[in-house]
Design a protein around this motif. Sequence first.
Motif, PDB file in Angstrom:
ATOM      1  N   THR A   2       0.840  -1.191   0.000  1.00 26.88           N
ATOM      2  CA  THR A   2       0.000   0.000   0.000  1.00 26.88           C
ATOM      3  C   THR A   2       0.881   1.250   0.000  1.00 26.88           C
ATOM      4  O   THR A   2       1.849   1.314   0.739  1.00 26.88           O
ATOM      5  CB  THR A   2      -0.896   0.001   1.250  1.00 26.88           C
ATOM      6  N   ARG A  20      -7.998  15.290  -2.736  1.00 34.84           N
ATOM      7  CA  ARG A  20      -8.965  14.890  -3.771  1.00 34.84           C
ATOM      8  C   ARG A  20      -8.307  14.807  -5.151  1.00 34.84           C
ATOM      9  O   ARG A  20      -8.639  13.929  -5.946  1.00 34.84           O
ATOM     10  CB  ARG A  20     -10.156  15.836  -3.788  1.00 34.84           C
ATOM     11  N   GLY A  23      -6.423  11.603  -5.072  1.00 39.26           N
ATOM     12  CA  GLY A  23      -7.358  10.494  -5.184  1.00 39.26           C
ATOM     13  C   GLY A  23      -7.763  10.264  -6.627  1.00 39.26           C
ATOM     14  O   GLY A  23      -7.767   9.126  -7.120  1.00 39.26           O
ATOM     15  N   THR A  24      -8.088  11.337  -7.318  1.00 40.02           N
ATOM     16  CA  THR A  24      -8.512  11.242  -8.711  1.00 40.02           C
ATOM     17  C   THR A  24      -7.381  10.671  -9.571  1.00 40.02           C
ATOM     18  O   THR A  24      -7.608   9.816 -10.429  1.00 40.02           O
ATOM     19  CB  THR A  24      -8.907  12.640  -9.240  1.00 40.02           C
ATOM     20  N   LEU A  27      -6.896   6.910  -8.822  1.00 42.68           N
ATOM     21  CA  LEU A  27      -8.027   6.178  -9.388  1.00 42.68           C
ATOM     22  C   LEU A  27      -7.825   5.971 -10.887  1.00 42.68           C
ATOM     23  O   LEU A  27      -8.089   4.904 -11.427  1.00 42.68           O
ATOM     24  CB  LEU A  27      -9.284   7.008  -9.143  1.00 42.68           C
ATOM     25  N   VAL A  33      -8.254   2.994  -3.792  1.00 41.59           N
ATOM     26  CA  VAL A  33      -7.847   4.212  -3.098  1.00 41.59           C
ATOM     27  C   VAL A  33      -8.733   4.450  -1.885  1.00 41.59           C
ATOM     28  O   VAL A  33      -9.937   4.215  -1.944  1.00 41.59           O
ATOM     29  CB  VAL A  33      -7.994   5.447  -4.029  1.00 41.59           C
ATOM     30  N   LYS A  34      -8.134   4.885  -0.794  1.00 41.04           N
ATOM     31  CA  LYS A  34      -8.929   5.428   0.313  1.00 41.04           C
ATOM     32  C   LYS A  34      -8.330   6.757   0.752  1.00 41.04           C
ATOM     33  O   LYS A  34      -7.109   6.890   0.858  1.00 41.04           O
ATOM     34  CB  LYS A  34      -8.991   4.455   1.496  1.00 41.04           C
ATOM     35  N   LEU A  35      -9.201   7.717   0.984  1.00 39.94           N
ATOM     36  CA  LEU A  35      -8.768   9.025   1.460  1.00 39.94           C
ATOM     37  C   LEU A  35      -9.464   9.274   2.784  1.00 39.94           C
ATOM     38  O   LEU A  35     -10.627   8.946   2.933  1.00 39.94           O
ATOM     39  CB  LEU A  35      -9.225  10.142   0.516  1.00 39.94           C
ATOM     40  N   SER A  36      -8.740   9.848   3.716  1.00 38.76           N
ATOM     41  CA  SER A  36      -9.409  10.232   4.941  1.00 38.76           C
ATOM     42  C   SER A  36      -9.258  11.737   5.101  1.00 38.76           C
ATOM     43  O   SER A  36      -8.172  12.274   4.976  1.00 38.76           O
ATOM     44  CB  SER A  36      -8.815   9.495   6.120  1.00 38.76           C
ATOM     45  N   GLU A  37     -10.368  12.404   5.364  1.00 35.45           N
ATOM     46  CA  GLU A  37     -10.372  13.863   5.375  1.00 35.45           C
ATOM     47  C   GLU A  37     -10.729  14.378   6.756  1.00 35.45           C
ATOM     48  O   GLU A  37     -11.162  13.625   7.607  1.00 35.45           O
ATOM     49  CB  GLU A  37     -11.419  14.383   4.378  1.00 35.45           C
ATOM     50  N   TYR A  51      -5.203  11.817   4.760  1.00 31.51           N
ATOM     51  CA  TYR A  51      -4.431  10.637   4.398  1.00 31.51           C
ATOM     52  C   TYR A  51      -4.858  10.151   3.024  1.00 31.51           C
ATOM     53  O   TYR A  51      -6.047  10.146   2.710  1.00 31.51           O
ATOM     54  CB  TYR A  51      -4.692   9.501   5.376  1.00 31.51           C
ATOM     55  N   ARG A  53      -4.277   6.700   0.713  1.00 31.36           N
ATOM     56  CA  ARG A  53      -3.705   5.353   0.676  1.00 31.36           C
ATOM     57  C   ARG A  53      -4.136   4.683  -0.617  1.00 31.36           C
ATOM     58  O   ARG A  53      -5.282   4.813  -1.042  1.00 31.36           O
ATOM     59  CB  ARG A  53      -4.171   4.527   1.878  1.00 31.36           C
ATOM     60  N   PRO A  61      -8.392   3.519   6.333  1.00 25.34           N
ATOM     61  CA  PRO A  61      -8.215   4.806   5.641  1.00 25.34           C
ATOM     62  C   PRO A  61      -7.149   5.695   6.293  1.00 25.34           C
ATOM     63  O   PRO A  61      -6.904   6.794   5.824  1.00 25.34           O
ATOM     64  CB  PRO A  61      -9.602   5.450   5.766  1.00 25.34           C
ATOM     65  N   ILE A  62      -6.522   5.203   7.346  1.00 26.91           N
ATOM     66  CA  ILE A  62      -5.621   6.040   8.151  1.00 26.91           C
ATOM     67  C   ILE A  62      -4.167   5.603   7.966  1.00 26.91           C
ATOM     68  O   ILE A  62      -3.875   4.415   7.886  1.00 26.91           O
ATOM     69  CB  ILE A  62      -5.917   5.843   9.648  1.00 26.91           C
TER      70      ILE A  62
ATOM     71  N   LEU B   4     -15.152   7.526  -6.605  1.00 28.79           N
ATOM     72  CA  LEU B   4     -14.557   7.727  -5.289  1.00 28.79           C
ATOM     73  C   LEU B   4     -15.505   8.627  -4.502  1.00 28.79           C
ATOM     74  O   LEU B   4     -15.715   9.768  -4.878  1.00 28.79           O
ATOM     75  CB  LEU B   4     -13.197   8.404  -5.481  1.00 28.79           C
ATOM     76  N   LEU B   6     -17.046  10.051  -0.619  1.00 30.85           N
ATOM     77  CA  LEU B   6     -16.995  10.197   0.829  1.00 30.85           C
ATOM     78  C   LEU B   6     -18.060   9.273   1.426  1.00 30.85           C
ATOM     79  O   LEU B   6     -19.143   9.125   0.840  1.00 30.85           O
ATOM     80  CB  LEU B   6     -17.330  11.658   1.148  1.00 30.85           C
ATOM     81  N   ARG B 161     -14.448   8.325  10.915  1.00 34.05           N
ATOM     82  CA  ARG B 161     -13.542   7.796   9.891  1.00 34.05           C
ATOM     83  C   ARG B 161     -14.291   7.109   8.753  1.00 34.05           C
ATOM     84  O   ARG B 161     -13.737   6.942   7.677  1.00 34.05           O
ATOM     85  CB  ARG B 161     -12.547   6.825  10.506  1.00 34.05           C
ATOM     86  N   HIS B 164     -16.062  10.315   6.900  1.00 33.38           N
ATOM     87  CA  HIS B 164     -15.140  11.256   6.270  1.00 33.38           C
ATOM     88  C   HIS B 164     -13.991  10.598   5.535  1.00 33.38           C
ATOM     89  O   HIS B 164     -12.946  11.204   5.330  1.00 33.38           O
ATOM     90  CB  HIS B 164     -14.632  12.263   7.311  1.00 33.38           C
ATOM     91  N   SER B 165     -14.165   9.335   5.161  1.00 31.54           N
ATOM     92  CA  SER B 165     -13.181   8.698   4.286  1.00 31.54           C
ATOM     93  C   SER B 165     -13.823   8.450   2.943  1.00 31.54           C
ATOM     94  O   SER B 165     -15.004   8.130   2.866  1.00 31.54           O
ATOM     95  CB  SER B 165     -12.731   7.358   4.848  1.00 31.54           C
ATOM     96  N   GLN B 166     -13.003   8.589   1.920  1.00 34.19           N
ATOM     97  CA  GLN B 166     -13.498   8.285   0.584  1.00 34.19           C
ATOM     98  C   GLN B 166     -13.031   6.895   0.184  1.00 34.19           C
ATOM     99  O   GLN B 166     -11.923   6.491   0.505  1.00 34.19           O
ATOM    100  CB  GLN B 166     -12.942   9.278  -0.422  1.00 34.19           C
ATOM    101  N   ALA B 167     -13.888   6.198  -0.533  1.00 37.83           N
ATOM    102  CA  ALA B 167     -13.508   4.899  -1.080  1.00 37.83           C
ATOM    103  C   ALA B 167     -14.318   4.690  -2.354  1.00 37.83           C
ATOM    104  O   ALA B 167     -15.237   5.459  -2.657  1.00 37.83           O
ATOM    105  CB  ALA B 167     -13.777   3.789  -0.072  1.00 37.83           C
ATOM    106  N   LEU B 168     -13.947   3.644  -3.086  1.00 36.57           N
ATOM    107  CA  LEU B 168     -14.633   3.367  -4.350  1.00 36.57           C
ATOM    108  C   LEU B 168     -16.019   2.791  -4.105  1.00 36.57           C
ATOM    109  O   LEU B 168     -16.190   1.868  -3.325  1.00 36.57           O
ATOM    110  CB  LEU B 168     -13.813   2.376  -5.165  1.00 36.57           C
ATOM    111  N   ILE B 235     -15.628   0.634  11.505  1.00 32.07           N
ATOM    112  CA  ILE B 235     -14.261   1.004  11.144  1.00 32.07           C
ATOM    113  C   ILE B 235     -13.243   0.100  11.844  1.00 32.07           C
ATOM    114  O   ILE B 235     -12.155  -0.154  11.311  1.00 32.07           O
ATOM    115  CB  ILE B 235     -13.988   2.500  11.460  1.00 32.07           C
ATOM    116  N   TYR B 239      -9.407  -1.470  10.677  1.00 32.33           N
ATOM    117  CA  TYR B 239      -8.155  -1.391  11.441  1.00 32.33           C
ATOM    118  C   TYR B 239      -7.626  -2.807  11.722  1.00 32.33           C
ATOM    119  O   TYR B 239      -6.424  -3.075  11.619  1.00 32.33           O
ATOM    120  CB  TYR B 239      -8.354  -0.661  12.772  1.00 32.33           C
TER     121      TYR B 239
END
Lengths: 191, 579
Positions: A2, A20, A23-24, A27, A33-37, A51, A53, A61-62, B4, B6, B161, B164-168, B235, B239
């Motif tokens: 990862t 973002r 991420g784009t 992708l 992909v995972k983004l943490s905001e 983050y 990943r 996501p962390i 992608l 949120l 988490r 506020h996390s984005q994933a597919l 979540i 982890y």
Amino acid sequence: MTGNIMIVGVGGQGTLLTSRILGTLLLSQGLDVKLSEVHGMSQRGGSVITYVRYGEKVYSPIIEAGQADYVLAFEQLEAARAVGYLRKDGCLLVNTQKLEPMPVITGAMAYPEGLLASMQKRCRTLCVDALSLAEQAGSAKCVNVVMLGVLARQMKFSVDAWTQAIRTTVPEKFLAMNEKAFALGLQYSAE
Amino acid sequence: MKELLLGNAAVARGAYEAGVRVVSSYPGTPSTEITENMVRYADVDVEWAPNEKVAAEVAIGASLANARAMSCMKHVGLNVMADPVFTASYLAPPGGLVFCVADDPGMHSSQNEQDSRHYARASKILMLEPSDAAECKAFTKEAFSLSETFHTPVFVRLSTRVSHSQALVSLEEPEVRQPAPYVKDATRVAVPVNSRKMHIAVEKRLEDLRAFAEDCALNRVERHGSRIGVITSGISYMYAREALGDAVDYLKLGMVYPLPSRLIQDFAKGLDKVYVIEELDPYLEEHCRTLGIPVIGKEAFSLIGEYNADMIAQAVLGKPLAKEKTEPMEALPVRPPVMCAGCPHRGVFYVLHKMGLHVAGDIGCYTLGANAPLNSMDFNVCMGASIGTAFGMVKAQGRAFGQKVVSVIGDSTFIHSGITGLIDIVYNRGNNTVLILDNSTTGMTGHQDNPTTGKTIRGVPTKQVDLELLCRAIGVDRISIVDPFQVKELEKTLREELQADEPSVIIVQRPCALLKGVRYEGRYQVTDDCRRCGQCMKLGCPAITRKDGIVSISPIQCIGCGLCANVCPFGAIVKEGSR
Ligand SMILES: Cc1ncc(C[n+]2csc(CCOP(=O)(O)OP(=O)(O)O)c2C)c(N)n1
């Protein structure tokens, strides 16, 4: 494996847009992909971390201590705070701008001296005056995208892919300015 | 097609695909973006309600009238809406009814850290818990159909988490639904004679749901041939996967109320050790213990705050997640959130600090007035509480204390639940002074419109609550309207109103500096007339700094609001180019 990119800054510096765009981009490379905001309270001028990943399959996501390949930092003190997240041979990209946090403004604490040097001692560190470059691009607000340009040079993805990601993410109105900021970051050679 | 998204946007997408017709919510981090994202879908009737209780009631009503409906809130919002929700559990209205509740372990943006799963049990309502954005969409969709199949409202529990996390997320076509015509059913009048029958149905429903939980696809066993098992959800599952990979067996629970007892027992059978990994309370753990399974739970994991993969790797495998880290840097100054440059609240707290008043606080951007150097908030409790608590203090300390304490409350919070406290003060002959900080928006949660702003969530112009008339109508005779940047006038008004032995309201009006259309011209700078008195430093403006006694204003941070020029006793702060 990862890939882990951490973006740190001060609320209002545009970490969200940066993650973002990343991420784009990822992708578009067919990766998971995972983004943490961060939303909410810390967006009001506090420390902000996002983050990014990516890989074949991403679970958490962390990004945790010792995991980050890159830390993209929009401010010195925030860079220092994030150093411990880097893996041993990770790379820190830091905008040399300083923003004083309230405990420094009130005089309760001092803004630490020699931060860049202590960071350089610990890890591979690229120092960038992204603020000047951003102003050159048209606005101090583009610091984030300048730094993305600096990161792009370190990574293996094509400039085309980056440009495409910026075009799909950034609002039309600010696009020209951000493309310029990205180009300035990309040209920047810190070493 | 995959996108992608949120977690919160994925919940919104799931509701849309399920053909939701009505969404009513009140903002609250980390749930806010669910409702904000509903705006993308033109056919959905989406609104910001004045508070969570009303939001839930609107959703319940829509469901009674056969539509699929949803209401979304943060964990403490569920406290506010608990009353209608508990009885909605009995009424079991026909349209799919979903309540999305977002917990905030670690308290990124909250006043407490409560675990919403207890509500599912207490209200006897089915609860699902997704682990990432893909599941957010899938589970929300599923929630609507389970609601209709089992005649129950459904909770979807999120956490920061996940939200506020984005994933597919894969996108599908929405269902097209028309609510059936409404038909009155008087057995839904919740009076004892009916409610007794409804309660019997609720218990029967729970039995059916328990049976369903045993083999529904939401609960999943992943065997890797290990002697160690992990029971987890939400979540925490992510982890745990990150930390333990294929080294353990998993029971991943997507449905966290009611729980599948047989499935849990079967999973644990033959394993040497079973860990329960869950944020926050030992909710799953206690259930396992009632089944007689000797699980390892909170003796290995914290009751407090967020989990992470490292913590789990240490507890289960006895080694850290990352082999080698870069040496961290210690003893760095913290960077707490602050009021923005140009924030209208700053003027208010500058004056309150100067006057040395006790401040019963409330929840919003102005809570930041508690921090140095403004330091002017004594406490806060929950939304709306600044008014009732200050009244209680005066009752305790005697009427003269009414001259030493003020309540501060934002416009959105006043409408949410401050108005009832003010009615109490008027009705019961109090003498308190209340400051309504009207910045024309719901700032803290990211600038939502509210009943005082004159616009709906879709930006459509609407009636605007007139705060002055509202206060007058409930019997407040002393009402003033002041600009928070006119600090002298604000101080004078405060002195007068505190003296008055009757209820007073001061409406402090100036729009949030981050709102579209709020523009200040130019920037300010410090001239040679500066005597280094440090008055401007008391504002706690992030644009004003002092080095070796010399004050300067950052041209990048300054937005030109001019508050510092108003407080400078020597006229040493001026607009750039004005001299
Ligand atoms: C019951 C409840 N619902 C929602 C929230 C989230 N929340 C915190 S502050 C706030 C609104 C603040 O708006 P306003 O009172 O207008 O003050 P501002 O932030 O604009 O200064 C909200 C919705 C909460 N803390 N509690």
